[in-house]
Design a protein around this motif. Structure first.
Motif, PDB file in Angstrom:
ATOM      1  N   LEU A   1     -31.674 -10.198  -7.997  1.00 23.25           N
ATOM      2  CA  LEU A   1     -32.330 -11.475  -8.222  1.00 23.25           C
ATOM      3  C   LEU A   1     -32.558 -12.222  -6.911  1.00 23.25           C
ATOM      4  CD1 LEU A   1     -33.246 -13.603 -10.378  1.00 23.25           C
ATOM      5  CD2 LEU A   1     -30.956 -14.544 -10.173  1.00 23.25           C
ATOM      6  N   CYS A  22     -27.443  -6.788 -10.690  1.00 22.87           N
ATOM      7  CA  CYS A  22     -28.551  -7.619 -11.201  1.00 22.87           C
ATOM      8  C   CYS A  22     -28.621  -8.948 -10.461  1.00 22.87           C
ATOM      9  CB  CYS A  22     -28.383  -7.858 -12.699  1.00 22.87           C
ATOM     10  SG  CYS A  22     -28.701  -6.401 -13.700  1.00 22.87           S
ATOM     11  N   LYS A  66     -23.568  -6.057 -13.468  1.00 20.72           N
ATOM     12  CA  LYS A  66     -23.872  -7.481 -13.444  1.00 20.72           C
ATOM     13  C   LYS A  66     -24.074  -7.965 -12.002  1.00 20.72           C
ATOM     14  CE  LYS A  66     -20.990  -9.692 -15.931  1.00 20.72           C
ATOM     15  NZ  LYS A  66     -19.893 -10.502 -16.463  1.00 20.72           N
TER      16      LYS A  66
END
Length: 87
Positions: free
Chosen positions: A74, A70, A67
Motif C-alpha cells: 500500500l 499488503c 497482512k
C-alpha cells in the motif's frame, strides 16, 4: 396458421405474459437461493478460518506476514508508480 402468442394488435396474449412471468420469477428465486447458500458458505469459511488460526501458529504467522505485505504494498506501489510516470 400457427399461433405465435400474440393478439391481432401485436401485443403478447395473457398466456405468454404469464409464462414469461413464471420463468422470470423462478429464475429470481433460484438466484436468491444461490446467494443465500454463498452467504452461509462465507460464514462457515470465516468461522473455520478463525478456528484454524487459533489452533495453528504457522498459519497465524503466515497470515500476519501476508497482512504486513499488503500494508507495505500500500505504501510502496503508489510511490513506484509516481516515480515511473515522472521519470
Amino acid at each position: 396458421m400457427a399461433q405465435t402468442g400474440k393478439t391481432t394488435s401485436g401485443q403478447p396474449d395473457q398466456a405468454t405474459l404469464e409464462a414469461r412471468y413464471a420463468a422470470a420469477s423462478a429464475r429470481i428465486r433460484k438466484l436468491q437461493r444461490v446467494e443465500e447458500g454463498q452467504a452461509g458458505a462465507l460464514m462457515f469459511a470465516a468461522m473455520a478460518y478463525g478456528d484454524t488460526l487459533n489452533g495453528s501458529s504457522g498459519l497465524r504467522t503466515l497470515s500476519h506476514l501476508a497482512k504486513l505485505l499488503c500494508i507495505a504494498a500500500l505504501f510502496i506501489v503508489p510511490n513506484l508508480l509516481v516515480i515511473h510516470v515522472m521519470l
